[in-house]
Design a protein around this motif. Structure first.
Motif, mmCIF file in Angstrom:
data_model
loop_
_atom_site.group_PDB
_atom_site.id
_atom_site.type_symbol
_atom_site.label_atom_id
_atom_site.label_comp_id
_atom_site.label_asym_id
_atom_site.label_seq_id
_atom_site.Cartn_x
_atom_site.Cartn_y
_atom_site.Cartn_z
ATOM 1 N N TRP A 63 0.834 -1.206 0.000
ATOM 2 C CA TRP A 63 0.000 0.000 0.000
ATOM 3 C C TRP A 63 0.868 1.254 0.000
ATOM 4 O O TRP A 63 0.631 2.186 -0.764
ATOM 5 C CB TRP A 63 -0.926 0.007 1.213
ATOM 6 C CG TRP A 63 -1.663 1.305 1.341
ATOM 7 C CD1 TRP A 63 -1.368 2.344 2.173
ATOM 8 C CD2 TRP A 63 -2.789 1.722 0.555
ATOM 9 N NE1 TRP A 63 -2.240 3.382 1.975
ATOM 10 C CE2 TRP A 63 -3.118 3.028 0.995
ATOM 11 C CE3 TRP A 63 -3.545 1.125 -0.446
ATOM 12 C CZ2 TRP A 63 -4.185 3.733 0.453
ATOM 13 C CZ3 TRP A 63 -4.597 1.836 -0.987
ATOM 14 C CH2 TRP A 63 -4.917 3.121 -0.541
ATOM 15 N N GLN A 64 1.884 1.280 0.840
ATOM 16 C CA GLN A 64 2.742 2.452 0.911
ATOM 17 C C GLN A 64 3.458 2.680 -0.413
ATOM 18 O O GLN A 64 3.619 3.824 -0.861
ATOM 19 C CB GLN A 64 3.768 2.287 2.034
ATOM 20 C CG GLN A 64 4.654 3.508 2.240
ATOM 21 C CD GLN A 64 5.481 3.415 3.499
ATOM 22 O OE1 GLN A 64 5.228 2.576 4.358
ATOM 23 N NE2 GLN A 64 6.471 4.286 3.616
ATOM 24 N N GLU A 65 3.873 1.597 -1.051
ATOM 25 C CA GLU A 65 4.531 1.719 -2.351
ATOM 26 C C GLU A 65 3.597 2.366 -3.366
ATOM 27 O O GLU A 65 4.005 3.254 -4.136
ATOM 28 C CB GLU A 65 4.963 0.336 -2.845
ATOM 29 C CG GLU A 65 5.663 0.350 -4.198
ATOM 30 C CD GLU A 65 5.955 -1.047 -4.708
ATOM 31 O OE1 GLU A 65 6.757 -1.170 -5.661
ATOM 32 O OE2 GLU A 65 5.374 -2.022 -4.173
ATOM 33 N N ALA A 66 2.325 1.955 -3.378
ATOM 34 C CA ALA A 66 1.368 2.496 -4.334
ATOM 35 C C ALA A 66 1.104 3.973 -4.075
ATOM 36 O O ALA A 66 1.044 4.780 -5.016
ATOM 37 C CB ALA A 66 0.058 1.702 -4.258
ATOM 38 N N VAL A 67 0.962 4.350 -2.815
ATOM 39 C CA VAL A 67 0.690 5.755 -2.486
ATOM 40 C C VAL A 67 1.876 6.629 -2.876
ATOM 41 O O VAL A 67 1.707 7.710 -3.451
ATOM 42 C CB VAL A 67 0.374 5.896 -0.984
ATOM 43 C CG1 VAL A 67 0.306 7.369 -0.588
ATOM 44 C CG2 VAL A 67 -0.950 5.214 -0.650
ATOM 45 N N GLU A 68 3.083 6.174 -2.573
ATOM 46 C CA GLU A 68 4.266 6.975 -2.897
ATOM 47 C C GLU A 68 4.490 7.070 -4.405
ATOM 48 O O GLU A 68 4.951 8.099 -4.911
ATOM 49 C CB GLU A 68 5.496 6.372 -2.220
ATOM 50 C CG GLU A 68 5.463 6.516 -0.692
ATOM 51 C CD GLU A 68 6.669 5.851 -0.038
ATOM 52 O OE1 GLU A 68 7.375 5.073 -0.732
ATOM 53 O OE2 GLU A 68 6.892 6.106 1.165
ATOM 54 N N ALA A 69 4.142 5.998 -5.131
ATOM 55 C CA ALA A 69 4.398 5.985 -6.568
ATOM 56 C C ALA A 69 3.353 6.755 -7.367
ATOM 57 O O ALA A 69 3.679 7.375 -8.386
ATOM 58 C CB ALA A 69 4.462 4.536 -7.072
ATOM 59 N N ALA A 70 2.107 6.740 -6.922
ATOM 60 C CA ALA A 70 1.041 7.275 -7.774
ATOM 61 C C ALA A 70 0.090 8.237 -7.078
ATOM 62 O O ALA A 70 -0.760 8.832 -7.742
ATOM 63 C CB ALA A 70 0.226 6.117 -8.366
ATOM 64 N N ALA A 72 0.463 11.251 -5.824
ATOM 65 C CA ALA A 72 0.546 12.637 -6.273
ATOM 66 C C ALA A 72 -0.117 12.846 -7.629
ATOM 67 O O ALA A 72 -0.464 13.968 -7.987
ATOM 68 C CB ALA A 72 2.006 13.075 -6.339
ATOM 69 N N GLU A 73 -0.296 11.774 -8.387
ATOM 70 C CA GLU A 73 -0.951 11.846 -9.691
ATOM 71 C C GLU A 73 -2.413 11.423 -9.609
ATOM 72 O O GLU A 73 -3.071 11.274 -10.636
ATOM 73 C CB GLU A 73 -0.209 10.955 -10.690
ATOM 74 C CG GLU A 73 1.251 11.370 -10.909
ATOM 75 C CD GLU A 73 1.981 10.421 -11.845
ATOM 76 O OE1 GLU A 73 1.360 9.411 -12.275
ATOM 77 O OE2 GLU A 73 3.153 10.666 -12.141
ATOM 78 N N CYS A 74 -2.913 11.214 -8.391
ATOM 79 C CA CYS A 74 -4.299 10.756 -8.194
ATOM 80 C C CYS A 74 -4.553 9.477 -8.987
ATOM 81 O O CYS A 74 -5.548 9.362 -9.726
ATOM 82 C CB CYS A 74 -5.293 11.843 -8.583
ATOM 83 S SG CYS A 74 -5.184 13.325 -7.571
ATOM 84 N N ALA A 75 -3.652 8.515 -8.835
ATOM 85 C CA ALA A 75 -3.772 7.277 -9.610
ATOM 86 C C ALA A 75 -3.395 6.053 -8.785
ATOM 87 O O ALA A 75 -2.942 5.048 -9.330
ATOM 88 C CB ALA A 75 -2.902 7.360 -10.853
ATOM 89 N N THR A 76 -3.593 6.112 -7.467
ATOM 90 C CA THR A 76 -3.202 4.989 -6.610
ATOM 91 C C THR A 76 -3.944 3.714 -6.987
ATOM 92 O O THR A 76 -3.351 2.634 -7.089
ATOM 93 C CB THR A 76 -3.470 5.332 -5.137
ATOM 94 O OG1 THR A 76 -2.736 6.506 -4.791
ATOM 95 C CG2 THR A 76 -3.048 4.192 -4.223
ATOM 96 N N GLY A 77 -5.250 3.802 -7.183
ATOM 97 C CA GLY A 77 -6.027 2.619 -7.531
ATOM 98 C C GLY A 77 -5.580 2.006 -8.843
ATOM 99 O O GLY A 77 -5.403 0.791 -8.947
ATOM 100 N N ARG A 78 -5.382 2.853 -9.851
ATOM 101 C CA ARG A 78 -4.934 2.355 -11.146
ATOM 102 C C ARG A 78 -3.562 1.700 -11.036
ATOM 103 O O ARG A 78 -3.303 0.675 -11.673
ATOM 104 C CB ARG A 78 -4.897 3.513 -12.146
ATOM 105 C CG ARG A 78 -4.526 3.119 -13.554
ATOM 106 C CD ARG A 78 -5.534 2.152 -14.134
ATOM 107 N NE ARG A 78 -6.896 2.676 -14.092
ATOM 108 C CZ ARG A 78 -7.975 1.953 -14.328
ATOM 109 N NH1 ARG A 78 -7.853 0.662 -14.592
ATOM 110 N NH2 ARG A 78 -9.180 2.510 -14.275
#
Length: 259
Positions: A63-70, A72-78
């Protein structure tokens, strides 16, 4: 004739206008995309990160990896789908569960005044919206269900206190399904239903149902009188949309702190 519980005239108007942005109330926020509800958040309902991680569907590290990676681009789910951390169907079930769970509290009659900030997006990203009418119907269905189980709304926000009957030897207690028994074990006179839901990684409404059923069985105390007090959103909710970058950083920080 009065409007049904959960009905918001402003929300209906925004749906007709196909508005995009965030509707803010004291109990949380609803995010709209083209007039449909894309996300909902409330301090009374575990967020999607809690349902995914505490519920065991996703590791905290993933989860933390997804939040940090995406984030800021509003694309965590994708990002979670594209990097095969979760199947699209599984993520959609969790997202809708979190959406309806939080919307139940946000659209409570006691949730306070309503404001709307145009153009604000949710950091989780767009995976499609739910029609406002469908959200309001589901909220009404849930309220009617709780009333049919044990008509005492203060139970939803009060600390869950075991009744004397709950202290009997296990052999003398009525049979309880495993999930309901787990709620009773966490009832200590201090934890509220939302707090118990967060510990279990379950939607808050599921715990509300269990608490009402336990009260009907005489296993938890029913508070005397008093109106239900909805959980209030933290102060930083009020600044959503004023400075999108700052608001996003605050939201990401809070999401990570919940892990």
């Amino acid at each position: 004739m009065s409007a049904p519980a959960g009905h918001s005239p402003m929300l209906s108007r925004l749906a007709e206008e196909r508005a995009t942005g965030v509707l803010l109330r004291d109990a949380g926020a609803l995010y709209l995309e083209d007039g449909a509800v894309a996300h909902a958040e409330s301090p009374a309902a575990p967020g999607i990160e809690v349902l995914l991680t505490a519920g065991g569907r996703l590791s905290s590290e993933a989860w933390q990896e997804a939040v940090e990676a995406a984030g800021a681009e509003c694309a965590t789910g994708r990002w979670l789908i594209e990097h095969r951390r979760l199947a699209a169907g599984e993520l959609e079930i969790s997202r809708l569960g979190a959406l309806y769970d939080a919307a139940y509290f946000v659209l409570s009659p006691a949730a306070g005044p309503t404001r709307f900030r145009h153009g604000v997006r949710h950091w989780f990203g767009s995976l499609g919206g739910v029609p406002v009418a469908a959200v309001e119907r589901e909220i009404l269905r849930r309220r009617l269900l709780l009333e049919s189980l044990w008509p005492h709304p203060p139970l939803d926000a009060a600390p869950v206190t075991p009744a004397r009957a709950a202290l009997r030897p296990a052999a003398r207690l009525p049979y309880l399904p495993r999930r309901r028994a787990a709620v009773l074990r966490l009832a200590d006179g201090a934890r509220t239903p939302p707090a118990i839901a967060a510990l279990l990684g379950r939607p808050a409404f599921h715990v509300l149902v269990d608490v009402r059923r336990l009260a009907a069985l005489g296993l938890v105390e029913t508070p005397e009188g008093g109106a239900r007090t909805s959980a209030r959103a933290p102060a930083w909710f009020q600044n959503i949309g004023d400075d999108p970058d700052v608001a996003l950083l605050r939201r990401l920080r809070v999401a990570l702190e919940r892990l």
